[in-house]
Design a protein around this motif. Sequence first.
Motif, mmCIF file in Angstrom:
data_model
loop_
_atom_site.group_PDB
_atom_site.id
_atom_site.type_symbol
_atom_site.label_atom_id
_atom_site.label_comp_id
_atom_site.label_asym_id
_atom_site.label_seq_id
_atom_site.Cartn_x
_atom_site.Cartn_y
_atom_site.Cartn_z
ATOM 1 N N THR A 26 0.822 -1.167 -0.164
ATOM 2 C CA THR A 26 -0.010 0.181 0.075
ATOM 3 C C THR A 26 0.849 1.260 -0.056
ATOM 4 O O THR A 26 0.379 2.271 -0.747
ATOM 5 N N GLU A 27 2.275 1.126 0.331
ATOM 6 C CA GLU A 27 3.165 2.261 0.428
ATOM 7 C C GLU A 27 3.706 2.584 -0.812
ATOM 8 O O GLU A 27 4.530 3.412 -1.337
ATOM 9 N N GLY A 28 3.762 1.707 -1.895
ATOM 10 C CA GLY A 28 4.368 1.701 -3.161
ATOM 11 C C GLY A 28 4.934 0.179 -3.449
ATOM 12 O O GLY A 28 4.868 -0.755 -2.854
ATOM 13 N N ASP A 29 5.252 0.273 -4.880
ATOM 14 C CA ASP A 29 5.840 -0.733 -5.405
ATOM 15 C C ASP A 29 7.295 -1.307 -4.698
ATOM 16 O O ASP A 29 7.853 -0.480 -4.266
ATOM 17 N N ALA A 30 7.345 -2.807 -4.564
ATOM 18 C CA ALA A 30 8.801 -3.046 -3.919
ATOM 19 C C ALA A 30 9.260 -4.203 -4.540
ATOM 20 O O ALA A 30 8.620 -5.282 -5.309
ATOM 21 N N THR A 31 10.498 -4.344 -4.418
ATOM 22 C CA THR A 31 11.490 -5.364 -5.060
ATOM 23 C C THR A 31 11.285 -6.697 -3.999
ATOM 24 O O THR A 31 10.872 -6.652 -2.984
ATOM 25 N N VAL A 32 11.384 -7.749 -4.391
ATOM 26 C CA VAL A 32 11.438 -9.101 -3.528
ATOM 27 C C VAL A 32 12.375 -8.809 -2.273
ATOM 28 O O VAL A 32 12.004 -9.311 -0.962
ATOM 29 N N ALA A 33 13.793 -8.215 -2.461
ATOM 30 C CA ALA A 33 14.458 -8.133 -1.428
ATOM 31 C C ALA A 33 13.799 -7.103 -0.341
ATOM 32 O O ALA A 33 13.882 -7.205 0.826
ATOM 33 N N GLU A 34 13.098 -6.098 -0.838
ATOM 34 C CA GLU A 34 12.243 -5.053 0.245
ATOM 35 C C GLU A 34 11.271 -5.553 0.675
ATOM 36 O O GLU A 34 11.126 -5.543 1.963
ATOM 37 N N LEU A 35 10.595 -6.669 0.115
ATOM 38 C CA LEU A 35 9.534 -7.190 0.802
ATOM 39 C C LEU A 35 10.083 -8.377 1.696
ATOM 40 O O LEU A 35 9.353 -8.566 2.788
ATOM 41 N N ALA A 36 11.085 -8.781 1.576
ATOM 42 C CA ALA A 36 11.583 -9.762 2.324
ATOM 43 C C ALA A 36 12.409 -9.279 3.741
ATOM 44 O O ALA A 36 12.290 -9.982 4.648
ATOM 45 N N ALA A 37 12.740 -7.970 3.505
ATOM 46 C CA ALA A 37 13.501 -7.647 4.741
ATOM 47 C C ALA A 37 12.948 -7.660 6.193
ATOM 48 O O ALA A 37 13.559 -8.052 7.146
ATOM 49 N N PRO A 38 11.575 -7.429 6.454
ATOM 50 C CA PRO A 38 11.059 -7.574 7.770
ATOM 51 C C PRO A 38 10.992 -9.043 8.152
ATOM 52 O O PRO A 38 10.715 -9.195 9.525
ATOM 53 N N PHE A 39 11.089 -10.005 7.464
ATOM 54 C CA PHE A 39 10.639 -11.405 7.648
ATOM 55 C C PHE A 39 11.980 -12.136 7.800
ATOM 56 O O PHE A 39 12.988 -11.884 7.283
ATOM 57 N N VAL A 40 11.863 -13.199 8.736
ATOM 58 C CA VAL A 40 12.896 -13.995 8.894
ATOM 59 C C VAL A 40 12.689 -15.315 8.087
ATOM 60 O O VAL A 40 12.311 -16.317 8.452
ATOM 61 N N MET A 41 13.020 -15.062 6.456
ATOM 62 C CA MET A 41 12.764 -16.017 5.848
ATOM 63 C C MET A 41 13.507 -15.661 4.403
ATOM 64 O O MET A 41 13.828 -14.530 3.962
#
Length: 123
Positions: A26-41
Amino acid sequence: MTSDRLSLVFGALADPTRRAILVRLTEGDATVAELAAPFVMSQPAISRHLKVLENAGLISRTRRATARLSHLEAEPLREVTTWLTRYQRFWDESHERLDELLAALQGKGGRGTVARTEGDDHG
């Protein structure tokens, strides 16, 4: 929305990681790396989540130079909300009937059947 698509959307929304990804988008488009950052996966695990979201029509993915961006597609969420609205009406009507019953009980001196409120001077 067809029931199959509705099932795909609800299936995608059933996972908290996928819901968090949608919130981030909802904040804008993102890469996989950006989306993965907050997760431990791993990024491949995030990519699998993105594939589920894409299959449900909740995101689209495009390439920009070497980056692959995910973009929120909110229309299926609007369709789910429309589908759920009929149940909201059901609960609203149920609550109205309950309110009417409580008012009738209070009006008949239904003392003991309804919780007393502050300022109640009955005893």
